[in-house]
Design an enzyme around this catalytic site. Structure first.
Site, PDB file in Angstrom:
ATOM      1  N   ALA A 122      45.117  33.850  56.932  1.00  0.00           N
ATOM      2  CA  ALA A 122      45.722  32.754  57.696  1.00  0.00           C
ATOM      3  C   ALA A 122      47.192  32.581  57.342  1.00  0.00           C
ATOM      4  O   ALA A 122      47.584  32.650  56.182  1.00  0.00           O
ATOM      5  CB  ALA A 122      44.957  31.464  57.426  1.00  0.00           C
ATOM      6  N   ASP A 139      46.886  38.399  51.902  1.00  0.00           N
ATOM      7  CA  ASP A 139      46.294  37.064  51.785  1.00  0.00           C
ATOM      8  C   ASP A 139      47.143  36.008  52.485  1.00  0.00           C
ATOM      9  O   ASP A 139      48.264  36.271  52.933  1.00  0.00           O
ATOM     10  CB  ASP A 139      46.090  36.711  50.316  1.00  0.00           C
ATOM     11  CG  ASP A 139      44.920  35.780  50.083  1.00  0.00           C
ATOM     12  OD1 ASP A 139      44.335  35.298  51.079  1.00  0.00           O
ATOM     13  OD2 ASP A 139      44.582  35.519  48.908  1.00  0.00           O
ATOM     14  N   HIS A 140      46.604  34.793  52.544  1.00  0.00           N
ATOM     15  CA  HIS A 140      47.210  33.733  53.350  1.00  0.00           C
ATOM     16  C   HIS A 140      48.657  33.450  52.930  1.00  0.00           C
ATOM     17  O   HIS A 140      48.999  33.457  51.754  1.00  0.00           O
ATOM     18  CB  HIS A 140      46.373  32.447  53.267  1.00  0.00           C
ATOM     19  CG  HIS A 140      46.315  31.834  51.904  1.00  0.00           C
ATOM     20  ND1 HIS A 140      45.387  32.198  50.955  1.00  0.00           N
ATOM     21  CD2 HIS A 140      47.073  30.876  51.332  1.00  0.00           C
ATOM     22  CE1 HIS A 140      45.572  31.500  49.865  1.00  0.00           C
ATOM     23  NE2 HIS A 140      46.592  30.690  50.056  1.00  0.00           N
ATOM     24  N   GLY A 141      49.481  33.258  53.939  1.00  0.00           N
ATOM     25  CA  GLY A 141      50.868  32.890  53.707  1.00  0.00           C
ATOM     26  C   GLY A 141      51.784  34.017  53.278  1.00  0.00           C
ATOM     27  O   GLY A 141      52.970  33.795  53.029  1.00  0.00           O
TER      28      GLY A 141
END
Length: 212
Positions: A122, A139-141
């Site tokens: 995400a 991974d996220h961000g």
């Protein structure tokens, strides 16, 4: 996708790119490659038609076919992107394996190679013309610049920034929040716990700079 695809490049990731399009039931019209010795051969029954700069085939792109660039070498990859932009006024399409997971709010550019079992979390931002090999986790961000290469099984943790043209080897772990500078290289299996400068090469656990 209604139009078939012409793949520029018939070595390196080209065979995997064909498999990706097959996994998505997209027809591949053929390959183009600069190596004349390959012309007339086939990859999994798909013909290698001619040279990457052959206008006879390039004229099909944008009208009857889409294009994908399956070239590992970033300088030549950049040359081919520029050629398609200028000659055909098109951007290469993405090749995303059907088993890859891409978050619904991830931002993905053009011409990316995203192989099987890749996980893109995400809020991630993936630029254009990146190569993300099998099983890698973004991974996220996290943010990837243009022309970044990520090796198989690498883990790019949350809020990491990987700048343009950087190379991350197979099995590398980038801990959360680090920045990998432009044109930097991280050797396979390394664990990166602090930021890496532009043009720097690092290796090890923890990763340290390699003197040139």
């Amino acid at each position: 996708m209604e139009k078939p695809v012409i793949i520029l490049g018939a070595k390196g990731i080209a065979h995997s790119a064909l498999e990706i399009f097959n996994s998505n039931k997209v027809v591949v019209f053929g390959f183009l490659d600069e190596d004349q010795k390959l012309h007339g051969h086939e990859i999994n029954v798909v013909p290698i038609l001619g040279h990457t700069e052959d206008d006879g085939f390039l004229k099909l792109i944008g009208k009857k076919c889409e294009a994908f660039i399956a070239v590992d070498d970033n300088k030549y990859r950049q040359f081919l992107v520029k050629m398609l932009n200028e000659k055909r006024k098109v951007q290469p399409i993405n090749a995303i394996h059907e088993t890859a997971y891409v978050s619904t709010d991830a931002e993905i550019g053009h011409g990316n190679f995203i192989n099987a079992k890749v996980n893109i979390g995400a809020g991630t931002k993936v630029g254009s013309h990146c190569i993300i090999n099998s099983g890698a986790i973004i991974d996220h961000g996290a943010t990837l610049g243009d022309f970044v290469q990520i090796g198989a099984g690498a883990i790019v943790n949350s809020n990491v920034i990987v700048e343009e043209d950087a190379f991350i080897g197979s099995g590398v772990i980038l801990v959360s929040g680090v920045t990998i500078g432009k044109n930097a290289r991280v050797g396979a299996g390394s664990v990166v716990i602090s930021s890496v400068k532009a043009n720097e090469t690092v290796f090890g656990n923890p990763a340290v700079a390699i003197k040139k």
